[in-house]
Structure formats: structure tokens, C-alpha cells
Scaffold this motif. Structure first.
Motif, PDB file in Angstrom:
ATOM      1  N   GLN A 138      15.931 -69.196   4.609  1.00 22.60           N
ATOM      2  CA  GLN A 138      16.195 -68.211   3.555  1.00 22.60           C
ATOM      3  C   GLN A 138      16.257 -66.817   4.176  1.00 22.60           C
ATOM      4  O   GLN A 138      15.285 -66.364   4.797  1.00 22.60           O
ATOM      5  N   PRO A 139      17.386 -66.120   3.994  1.00 23.77           N
ATOM      6  CA  PRO A 139      17.503 -64.772   4.553  1.00 23.77           C
ATOM      7  C   PRO A 139      16.462 -63.802   3.990  1.00 23.77           C
ATOM      8  O   PRO A 139      16.027 -63.935   2.853  1.00 23.77           O
ATOM      9  N   VAL A 140      16.093 -62.835   4.814  1.00 25.22           N
ATOM     10  CA  VAL A 140      15.221 -61.728   4.421  1.00 25.22           C
ATOM     11  C   VAL A 140      16.093 -60.470   4.483  1.00 25.22           C
ATOM     12  O   VAL A 140      16.801 -60.257   5.467  1.00 25.22           O
ATOM     13  N   HIS A 141      16.057 -59.673   3.411  1.00 26.72           N
ATOM     14  CA  HIS A 141      16.982 -58.539   3.302  1.00 26.72           C
ATOM     15  C   HIS A 141      16.271 -57.196   3.358  1.00 26.72           C
ATOM     16  O   HIS A 141      15.174 -57.050   2.820  1.00 26.72           O
ATOM     17  N   ASP A 142      16.946 -56.210   3.960  1.00 26.48           N
ATOM     18  CA  ASP A 142      16.494 -54.831   3.876  1.00 26.48           C
ATOM     19  C   ASP A 142      16.572 -54.421   2.398  1.00 26.48           C
ATOM     20  O   ASP A 142      17.590 -54.652   1.745  1.00 26.48           O
ATOM     21  N   ALA A 143      15.482 -53.837   1.875  1.00 28.32           N
ATOM     22  CA  ALA A 143      15.430 -53.558   0.439  1.00 28.32           C
ATOM     23  C   ALA A 143      16.467 -52.524   0.003  1.00 28.32           C
ATOM     24  O   ALA A 143      16.979 -52.585  -1.117  1.00 28.32           O
ATOM     25  N   ARG A 144      16.786 -51.578   0.870  1.00 24.49           N
ATOM     26  CA  ARG A 144      17.725 -50.521   0.451  1.00 24.49           C
ATOM     27  C   ARG A 144      19.182 -50.900   0.663  1.00 24.49           C
ATOM     28  O   ARG A 144      20.009 -50.732  -0.214  1.00 24.49           O
ATOM     29  N   ALA A 183      12.489 -51.446  -4.060  1.00 25.18           N
ATOM     30  CA  ALA A 183      13.015 -50.533  -3.047  1.00 25.18           C
ATOM     31  C   ALA A 183      12.517 -49.117  -3.320  1.00 25.18           C
ATOM     32  O   ALA A 183      12.125 -48.397  -2.396  1.00 25.18           O
ATOM     33  N   ALA A 184      12.482 -48.734  -4.594  1.00 29.25           N
ATOM     34  CA  ALA A 184      12.091 -47.375  -4.968  1.00 29.25           C
ATOM     35  C   ALA A 184      10.628 -47.077  -4.618  1.00 29.25           C
ATOM     36  O   ALA A 184      10.292 -45.951  -4.252  1.00 29.25           O
ATOM     37  N   ILE A 185       9.753 -48.071  -4.729  1.00 23.46           N
ATOM     38  CA  ILE A 185       8.338 -47.792  -4.429  1.00 23.46           C
ATOM     39  C   ILE A 185       8.021 -47.964  -2.937  1.00 23.46           C
ATOM     40  O   ILE A 185       6.872 -47.823  -2.533  1.00 23.46           O
ATOM     41  N   GLY A 186       9.023 -48.288  -2.120  1.00 21.83           N
ATOM     42  CA  GLY A 186       8.785 -48.314  -0.675  1.00 21.83           C
ATOM     43  C   GLY A 186       8.500 -49.677  -0.087  1.00 21.83           C
ATOM     44  O   GLY A 186       7.979 -49.794   1.018  1.00 21.83           O
ATOM     45  N   CYS A 187       8.859 -50.731  -0.822  1.00 20.62           N
ATOM     46  CA  CYS A 187       8.749 -52.087  -0.270  1.00 20.62           C
ATOM     47  C   CYS A 187       9.951 -52.289   0.653  1.00 20.62           C
ATOM     48  O   CYS A 187      11.091 -52.165   0.221  1.00 20.62           O
ATOM     49  N   GLY A 188       9.709 -52.580   1.922  1.00 19.47           N
ATOM     50  CA  GLY A 188      10.777 -52.557   2.914  1.00 19.47           C
ATOM     51  C   GLY A 188      11.774 -53.704   2.872  1.00 19.47           C
ATOM     52  O   GLY A 188      12.968 -53.507   3.081  1.00 19.47           O
ATOM     53  N   THR A 189      11.312 -54.911   2.603  1.00 18.33           N
ATOM     54  CA  THR A 189      12.215 -56.060   2.645  1.00 18.33           C
ATOM     55  C   THR A 189      12.021 -56.973   1.440  1.00 18.33           C
ATOM     56  O   THR A 189      10.941 -57.040   0.852  1.00 18.33           O
ATOM     57  N   LEU A 190      13.100 -57.659   1.106  1.00 14.66           N
ATOM     58  CA  LEU A 190      13.129 -58.519  -0.077  1.00 14.66           C
ATOM     59  C   LEU A 190      13.642 -59.908   0.270  1.00 14.66           C
ATOM     60  O   LEU A 190      14.487 -60.076   1.148  1.00 14.66           O
ATOM     61  N   GLN A 191      13.112 -60.866  -0.472  1.00 14.26           N
ATOM     62  CA  GLN A 191      13.552 -62.250  -0.328  1.00 14.26           C
ATOM     63  C   GLN A 191      13.652 -62.813  -1.743  1.00 14.26           C
ATOM     64  O   GLN A 191      12.790 -62.548  -2.578  1.00 14.26           O
ATOM     65  N   GLY A 192      14.675 -63.579  -2.027  1.00 14.18           N
ATOM     66  CA  GLY A 192      14.746 -64.185  -3.357  1.00 14.18           C
ATOM     67  C   GLY A 192      16.134 -64.648  -3.720  1.00 14.18           C
ATOM     68  O   GLY A 192      17.118 -64.315  -3.050  1.00 14.18           O
ATOM     69  N   TYR A 193      16.173 -65.435  -4.777  1.00 10.91           N
ATOM     70  CA  TYR A 193      17.432 -66.041  -5.205  1.00 10.91           C
ATOM     71  C   TYR A 193      18.486 -64.992  -5.564  1.00 10.91           C
ATOM     72  O   TYR A 193      19.675 -65.275  -5.505  1.00 10.91           O
ATOM     73  N   LEU A 194      18.057 -63.773  -5.947  1.00  7.24           N
ATOM     74  CA  LEU A 194      19.037 -62.718  -6.261  1.00  7.24           C
ATOM     75  C   LEU A 194      19.972 -62.497  -5.076  1.00  7.24           C
ATOM     76  O   LEU A 194      21.188 -62.405  -5.248  1.00  7.24           O
ATOM     77  N   MET A 195      19.398 -62.410  -3.879  1.00  6.31           N
ATOM     78  CA  MET A 195      20.210 -62.145  -2.687  1.00  6.31           C
ATOM     79  C   MET A 195      20.695 -63.443  -2.055  1.00  6.31           C
ATOM     80  O   MET A 195      21.858 -63.570  -1.714  1.00  6.31           O
ATOM     81  N   SER A 196      19.794 -64.398  -1.850  1.00  4.22           N
ATOM     82  CA  SER A 196      20.194 -65.639  -1.192  1.00  4.22           C
ATOM     83  C   SER A 196      19.120 -66.711  -1.295  1.00  4.22           C
ATOM     84  O   SER A 196      17.930 -66.421  -1.267  1.00  4.22           O
ATOM     85  N   ARG A 242      20.204 -54.059   1.576  1.00  8.17           N
ATOM     86  CA  ARG A 242      20.324 -55.501   1.299  1.00  8.17           C
ATOM     87  C   ARG A 242      20.974 -56.270   2.452  1.00  8.17           C
ATOM     88  O   ARG A 242      21.389 -57.421   2.320  1.00  8.17           O
ATOM     89  N   ALA A 243      21.077 -55.640   3.618  1.00  9.55           N
ATOM     90  CA  ALA A 243      21.557 -56.349   4.819  1.00  9.55           C
ATOM     91  C   ALA A 243      20.537 -57.419   5.208  1.00  9.55           C
ATOM     92  O   ALA A 243      19.347 -57.264   4.959  1.00  9.55           O
ATOM     93  N   VAL A 244      21.024 -58.509   5.814  1.00 12.39           N
ATOM     94  CA  VAL A 244      20.133 -59.570   6.274  1.00 12.39           C
ATOM     95  C   VAL A 244      19.504 -59.139   7.598  1.00 12.39           C
ATOM     96  O   VAL A 244      20.224 -58.853   8.555  1.00 12.39           O
TER      97      VAL A 244
END
Ligand code: C2E
Ligand code: CA
Ligand code: CA
Ligand code: CA
Length: 273
Positions: A44-50, A243-256, A52-54
Motif C-alpha cells: 500500500q503506497p504512503v503519500h506525502d500529505a500535501r 495536511a493542515a494540522i501538520g501530519c506529514g504522510t497519509l495512507q488510505g483507500y482515498l489515495m490507494s 499526495r506524491a507516493v
């Protein structure tokens, strides 16, 4: 009383069925390990929160059972942990994931470690062996552990984590917030990343409390130079707020979603990520 006894019999039959199912899975797991080709890794890809790059990927194990088809880790990892089979499975996962990810254009490859692996005195050697065999740089390897792993053999767990970090391997605290002493662990324990559990992310839209907890976690982590990943991101609203509160990376079905190695590999070949 007769009715009570009937219930006991039903209960015992249900117990029998689950014990039998468990024993069948254990037997099949032993065969799978001997056969050596029934496990697969999804990534599962991990994305930059701002942007959204993998920037990374997490390896998630599956078992292609010859009769039952593709099985999720929740159905067999706990059984493998109890009957001593998680060690060979876990070592395979480590070797497979590091070899696959070595040439991917990613900052990191994350691998889940079982509590059983974390308290193995040979863990550091096993990880080193897999890193050497793959040729990947240790800094790109991230091992995900959960705080509940520390309930047993805390000293050896801490020693393993310290030795791995000394080699340059990164440590992430998974499912953060679900244990009863997450914040204590964060204060007394050196880790490189925390992964905010999906249950808190799901609460962002609904409850003020969920948002307040994540805000506190991100604030504390950022102040201490610890990276934060939010897992289970399913809506744009969640992703934007995180992203707004400063969480650096995101993972989830929204992105992949998690995908087979070949799929994520061809993604990179096509220059999508
Ligand atoms: P985890 O490490 O917390 O992994 C995240 C789980 O959430 C994965 O389930 C993933 O597919 C799922 N997920 C990801 N994004 C979303 C989302 O947006 N919404 C929802 N509802 N779910 C999402 P999976 O692959 O079934 O793995 C379940 C658990 O099994 C993992 O939880 C991890 O604890 C364990 N596991 C997976 N692979 C391994 C492994 O190689 N070794 C060990 N020891 N445990 C593993
Ligand atoms: Ca994980
Ligand atoms: Ca998790
Ligand atoms: Ca989990």
C-alpha cells in the motif's frame, strides 16, 4: 437446568468447531511454509500529505490458500503467532519486501513486525541478513511495531529497537493511540514515526474528540521531531484536515489500496509516482 445443559452442549460444539478450524489452519500453514510459494505481499503506497506524491509503501502479507483462496492476515497471523510459525513467515516477508523495494523510487519500505519477532534475541541478525541480501540502504527500511508488543519481555524489545536504530533502520509505532499508554510510550521511547490508528482518522468528521486527539498527537510528535502518518484516510475532508494540522504522510483507500508487487512496480515504470 435441562435448558442450561443444552446451552453448554451447544457451546462445546461451537468450541469444537473453532478448535478444529484452528487446527486445520495450523496444519495448512505448516504445508504452506514447506511449499514456500503460498504467501504473497501486497503493497500500500504512503503519500506525502500535501502533494499526495507516493513516497513509501507498506508490505502487507496475504496467504493464497490452495482451497480457500486469498486470505487476509487477520485470519492467519494470530494463529501463526501462537504456534511458532510467524518467525519463518516474518523472515520471508522481510526478505521479499526488501528485495522488491530496493529499486523502487521510494524513500522507505515499511514492514510489520509481530510481537513474537520483536522479542526474538536473533531479530537484529535476521534484519541485517535481509538488508545485506537485498542490498537496500538500512535508512530506507522501516519496521512497524505496536506498543502492545512491549507487554511481554519489555527489556529485550527495547534492546532490539535500540540496536536496529543504531544500524540506521527506522522504527514506527503502529496503531498509535489504541494502547492504554501510548503517550507514556512516546515519552520514554525513541521511535522515528508514529502511525495514527484508523479509528481516530474515522472520527475526524464525526466527533470533535477524535480531531482533538489527532491534533495532540501530531503536535507532540512534531515538537519531538517524530514523523506522523495517518492511516485509513478515506475522504478528501480527512486528508485536507490532516495536511493542515501538520501530519506529514497519509495512507488510505482515498489515495490507494494495497496492490500486488507487479502492479505497484509497473506504476513506477510508467512514471505515475
Ligand atoms: P496494519 O498494519 O494496521 O495495516 C493496515 C490495514 O488497514 C491493512 O489491512 C490495510 O489493507 C487496511 N487499510 C489501509 N487503508 C485503509 C482504509 O483507507 N480503510 C480501511 N478500512 N482499511 C484500510 P490488512 O492488509 O488486512 O492487514 C491487517 C493487519 O495484519 C495489519 O494491520 C497488520 O497488523 C497485520 N499484518 C499485515 N501484514 C503483516 C506481516 O507481514 N506481518 C505481521 N506480523 N503482521 C502483518
Ligand atoms: Ca502497519
Ligand atoms: Ca496500523
Ligand atoms: Ca492494525
Amino acid at each position: 437446568k435441562a435448558r442450561g445443559r443444552g446451552r453448554v452442549v451447544l457451546f462445546e460444539e461451537a468450541m469444537d468447531a473453532s478448535v478444529q478450524r484452528r487446527q486445520a489452519i495450523e496444519k495448512d500453514l505448516r504445508e504452506a511454509i514447506a511449499a514456500g510459494n503460498q504467501f504473497e505481499l501486497y503493497y500500500q503506497p504512503v503519500h506525502d500529505a500535501r502533494t499526495r506524491a507516493v513516497i513509501g509503501a507498506e508490505a502487507l502479507v496475504r496467504w493464497r490458500h490452495p482451497l480457500l483462496g486469498l486470505m487476509a492476515p487477520a485470519t492467519f497471523v494470530p494463529i501463526a503467532e501462537e504456534c511458532g510459525l510467524i518467525e519463518p513467515i516474518g523472515e520471508w516477508v522481510l526478505r521479499e519486501a526488501l528485495a522488491a523495494a530496493r529499486d523502487w523510487p521510494l524513500e522507505s519500505i515499511a514492514i510489520n513486525l509481530s510481537a513474537v519477532q520483536l522479542r526474538n534475541p536473533a531479530l537484529v541478525d535476521i534484519v541485517q541478513g535481509a538488508i545485506m541480501a537485498s542490498g537496500i540502504e538500512p535508512r530506507r527500511v522501516e519496521l512497524e511495531i505496536t506498543e502492545t508488543s512491549f507487554v511481554e519481555d519489555e527489556d529485550i524489545c527495547r534492546a532490539n529497537v535500540a540496536a536496529l536504530r543504531a544500524q540506521g533502520v527506522r522504527i514506527a509505532l503502529d496503531d498509535f493511540g489504541t494502547g492504554y499508554s501510548s503517550f507514556t510510550h512516546l515519552r520514554t521511547f525513541a521511535v522515528d514515526r508514529i502511525k495514527v490508528d484508523r479509528s481516530f482518522v474515522a472520527g475526524i468528521n464525526r466527533r470533535e474528540g477524535g480531531s482533538a486527539i489527532i491534533r495532540a498527537i501530531v503536535g507532540l510528535a512534531n515538537a519531538r521531531g517524530i514523523a506522523v502518518t495517518a492511516e485509513g484516510v478515506e475522504t478528501d475532508g480527512q486528508a485536507e484536515w490532516l495536511a493542515a494540522i501538520g501530519c506529514g504522510t497519509l495512507q488510505g483507500y482515498l489515495m490507494s489500496k494495497p496492490m500486488p508487487a507487479r502492479a505497484i512496480g509497473s506504476w513506477f515504470d510508467a512514471g505515475i509516482a
